[in-house]
Design a protein around this motif. Sequence first.
Motif, PDB file in Angstrom:
ATOM      1  N   ASP A 367     -10.357  -3.671   7.709  1.00 21.88           N
ATOM      2  CA  ASP A 367     -10.533  -3.526   9.151  1.00 21.88           C
ATOM      3  C   ASP A 367      -9.174  -3.486   9.848  1.00 21.88           C
ATOM      4  O   ASP A 367      -8.968  -2.688  10.764  1.00 21.88           O
ATOM      5  N   SER A 368      -8.225  -4.313   9.378  1.00 26.42           N
ATOM      6  CA  SER A 368      -6.887  -4.339   9.961  1.00 26.42           C
ATOM      7  C   SER A 368      -5.881  -4.681   8.870  1.00 26.42           C
ATOM      8  O   SER A 368      -6.207  -5.381   7.896  1.00 26.42           O
ATOM      9  N   LEU A 369      -4.648  -4.190   9.041  1.00 20.91           N
ATOM     10  CA  LEU A 369      -3.575  -4.446   8.082  1.00 20.91           C
ATOM     11  C   LEU A 369      -2.259  -4.621   8.825  1.00 20.91           C
ATOM     12  O   LEU A 369      -2.047  -4.014   9.879  1.00 20.91           O
ATOM     13  N   ILE A 375       1.791  -0.387   3.566  1.00 20.90           N
ATOM     14  CA  ILE A 375       2.530   0.212   2.444  1.00 20.90           C
ATOM     15  C   ILE A 375       1.944  -0.258   1.117  1.00 20.90           C
ATOM     16  O   ILE A 375       1.768   0.535   0.187  1.00 20.90           O
ATOM     17  N   VAL A 376       1.638  -1.554   1.010  1.00 16.53           N
ATOM     18  CA  VAL A 376       1.125  -2.101  -0.250  1.00 16.53           C
ATOM     19  C   VAL A 376      -0.176  -1.426  -0.648  1.00 16.53           C
ATOM     20  O   VAL A 376      -0.376  -1.069  -1.815  1.00 16.53           O
ATOM     21  N   HIS A 377      -1.070  -1.218   0.314  1.00 13.02           N
ATOM     22  CA  HIS A 377      -2.374  -0.608   0.034  1.00 13.02           C
ATOM     23  C   HIS A 377      -2.401   0.881   0.361  1.00 13.02           C
ATOM     24  O   HIS A 377      -3.462   1.510   0.296  1.00 13.02           O
ATOM     25  N   SER A 378      -1.259   1.445   0.730  1.00  8.52           N
ATOM     26  CA  SER A 378      -1.083   2.889   0.946  1.00  8.52           C
ATOM     27  C   SER A 378      -2.111   3.439   1.932  1.00  8.52           C
ATOM     28  O   SER A 378      -2.854   4.385   1.638  1.00  8.52           O
ATOM     29  N   SER A 379      -2.123   2.882   3.122  1.00  8.78           N
ATOM     30  CA  SER A 379      -3.087   3.280   4.149  1.00  8.78           C
ATOM     31  C   SER A 379      -2.574   4.484   4.940  1.00  8.78           C
ATOM     32  O   SER A 379      -1.528   4.412   5.599  1.00  8.78           O
ATOM     33  N   ASN A 380      -3.308   5.590   4.882  1.00  9.61           N
ATOM     34  CA  ASN A 380      -2.976   6.772   5.686  1.00  9.61           C
ATOM     35  C   ASN A 380      -3.213   6.507   7.177  1.00  9.61           C
ATOM     36  O   ASN A 380      -2.438   6.947   8.034  1.00  9.61           O
ATOM     37  N   ALA A 508       4.173  -6.035  -7.178  1.00  8.79           N
ATOM     38  CA  ALA A 508       3.575  -7.337  -7.495  1.00  8.79           C
ATOM     39  C   ALA A 508       2.059  -7.323  -7.381  1.00  8.79           C
ATOM     40  O   ALA A 508       1.364  -7.920  -8.220  1.00  8.79           O
ATOM     41  N   GLU A 509       1.523  -6.614  -6.370  1.00 10.20           N
ATOM     42  CA  GLU A 509       0.069  -6.687  -6.146  1.00 10.20           C
ATOM     43  C   GLU A 509      -0.557  -5.378  -5.668  1.00 10.20           C
ATOM     44  O   GLU A 509      -1.755  -5.341  -5.389  1.00 10.20           O
ATOM     45  N   GLY A 510       0.219  -4.294  -5.601  1.00 10.59           N
ATOM     46  CA  GLY A 510      -0.315  -3.030  -5.105  1.00 10.59           C
ATOM     47  C   GLY A 510      -0.504  -2.001  -6.205  1.00 10.59           C
ATOM     48  O   GLY A 510      -0.872  -2.327  -7.344  1.00 10.59           O
ATOM     49  N   THR A 511      -0.239  -0.734  -5.869  1.00  9.36           N
ATOM     50  CA  THR A 511      -0.500   0.369  -6.807  1.00  9.36           C
ATOM     51  C   THR A 511       0.540   0.467  -7.921  1.00  9.36           C
ATOM     52  O   THR A 511       0.372   1.258  -8.850  1.00  9.36           O
ATOM     53  N   GLY A 512       1.609  -0.342  -7.847  1.00 12.56           N
ATOM     54  CA  GLY A 512       2.663  -0.249  -8.857  1.00 12.56           C
ATOM     55  C   GLY A 512       2.719  -1.414  -9.812  1.00 12.56           C
ATOM     56  O   GLY A 512       3.780  -1.691 -10.389  1.00 12.56           O
ATOM     57  N   VAL A 513       1.593  -2.106 -10.040  1.00  7.81           N
ATOM     58  CA  VAL A 513       1.609  -3.324 -10.859  1.00  7.81           C
ATOM     59  C   VAL A 513       2.044  -3.048 -12.302  1.00  7.81           C
ATOM     60  O   VAL A 513       2.615  -3.920 -12.966  1.00  7.81           O
ATOM     61  N   LYS A 514       1.809  -1.833 -12.806  1.00  6.13           N
ATOM     62  CA  LYS A 514       2.176  -1.517 -14.187  1.00  6.13           C
ATOM     63  C   LYS A 514       3.688  -1.370 -14.369  1.00  6.13           C
ATOM     64  O   LYS A 514       4.162  -1.214 -15.492  1.00  6.13           O
ATOM     65  N   ALA A 515       4.434  -1.420 -13.271  1.00  8.28           N
ATOM     66  CA  ALA A 515       5.894  -1.326 -13.356  1.00  8.28           C
ATOM     67  C   ALA A 515       6.552  -2.692 -13.487  1.00  8.28           C
ATOM     68  O   ALA A 515       7.772  -2.778 -13.623  1.00  8.28           O
TER      69      ALA A 515
END
Length: 683
Positions: A367-369, A375-380, A508-515
């Motif tokens: 609902d809000s960020l 950036i962490v959740h890559s919201s357009n 740490a917790e977003g779309t790049g955790v595999k890095a």
Amino acid sequence: MKHDQFLTRRSIKLLILFVVMILLVLIFLSAILHTLDSDRHLPSHTAVIHDRALRGTVVSKDHFTLSRSNKTYQATVYAPGIAPEKRELFLRLFSIYSGIDEGELRKAFLDRKGHPKKGYVTLSKEIDASTAIYLKSLAHKLRRMGVFRAVRNRRGVEVLYGLDITENGEIREFPLHDILTPALGYVRNRNVGRYSEVFGVKGLEKRYEKYLSMRQDGLVKGKRDVSGTVIRSKSSVSIPRKDGYSLHLNIPLALQKRVEVTLDAMKEETGAKEIVAAVMESGTGRLLTLASSERYDPANITRADIPKLNPKATEYPYEPGSVIKPITLAIAIDHGRVTPDTWFKTYNGGPFHISKRQTITDDEAFDSLTATDIIVHSSNIGISQIAWRLSGKEFHDGLSAFGLGRRTGIDLSRELPGRIKPAWKLAKRPHAANQAYGYGMHATFIQLLKAHNIFNNDGIAVTPHLIDHLESYDGRKFRLDPDRFPSYRAIKASTARQIKEILKKVVAEGTGVKAQYPGLEVGGKTGTAHIAAHGHYTRRYNSSFFGFANDDRGHRYEIGVLVIEASKYHKYFAAQSAVPTFRKILDNLVELGYLHPNLSEAQKAAMEAQALKRREAARRKQQERTRRIKALLRKQREEMRIRNRQRKNRTQSIRKPRPTSVRRYPVPSKLHPTPHDALPDMF
């Protein structure tokens, strides 16, 4: 009376004889004078030996030669000068010494109609220096063996011709084949008189053409002996050869090769058309690797290599997608429009109207960020609202300060500038929203690497470059003018540090955790964007990840990965393709000592266990591959045995019965032995 007549006739005869003698003397003197004045083609008392200078070499950071030039020679012989009875001997010996097939040599002695040539015959134009030495030795041996005979020339003088080995040009060699291509580039040859020179066409070979070809030929001039050799004395002149400058790169071969192997494996795993990756020192802009999965051998370019000739890192502008979002946020923070903790309503993932007809959505529903979580959740939806807080000029100038829409200045032969929208368009909400999340614009891989590195360098933009220094023929080293690779402040240091913390949270917790890598400071941003074709977006994607990796010893690196059109299921997502590739490159940097993780004993044990697990998985994969190869070979051998038996049976069935008096010889068990039957079962 008679006596007087006799005297008169005698006087006339003597006079005539005297005149004739005078004429003969005059003719003799004139002939001598003419001989003295005319060019008699006498051999000169002096000789000049030219020593052609060569193009400079390209050398890696760890002193491996990537490209070099060597002289080439041509072999010619006067066909009528070979004794007919010794021609076969000449062909056999020349073939042995040169490695050229006898059949090809015989063809060289024939014209297009198949008639024997009557003049000079060029046997080869591509003889290397070592072979030329052997062939010159052969030429002397052939003379002693009487292979050549004297031939009368047009002037009626008998001349003994021989085998001539003469320098005719240079050839560019690439001893490591496809390493560092396409960035290394390739060359072509051009004729300067009878000499063939090399010039750069692409990549580093062309970009540094001025220095690589800055050379001066040498010569030795002086009195000669009977054999034509220059006699070295005080009166002789000697000018040393000065080869072109050598290029010494920032790129070590060990790291470059490892990264290329990694990209090859990830290309197979993802089904991508191509994967591009680079590692850059954050503080200096030195590129430690610039690799591609699509490479070629510059010494042997084929038709299939044509699409690989242009480096995608600098000549493939694409819509970058979400990797632009941190840049958009940085511009807004730098202008004081938002802070990392500013909240924005994101409408549970949309749809959200950016114009009357256009709507956008998010992959995750919130609902809000805050600006950080956008950036962490890559919201357009969230990044669009951030961009709307900037004026069109502020947004445009901010992107330009990050190096977008203009060339980075990398030292390659060609770089495309990309494209960003003008300020008047960015003043309109739909255009600002699209560009805020990386659509409606074009950027190259190297531009994005430079832009993201700003966050890991306290807001300072540096110029990526491959060259460390130049080295002259006599070993002197020269650094290039620093103005060639300028640096400048793009954003405030405080803004860069805030974005850096956000990018660490993405890993740490977003779309790049595999890095993630224990003991290292790692951050970055993923981006997955549709590819446009024929006026609309297709179901093909470019995936990228740009991030940094630092240790507590002061080593700071920016790493970028671009995956072009991954075709395997779900591999087009950056989190499934670009991020794992980034992580494997990180492994390479740690293993080669570029980064030093600060690990506890438990973490070290866990890392070693993971490495052992990866090695075991790779071993099992190799064993499985070996089993498949063995099964395939066994199947092929069995099929060939069956075909041979069938062929044998057909042959025996149509064979006519022989008389009993005819001796029968045993039929071999195999009519046609196969290569597989001859080789041991080594697989």
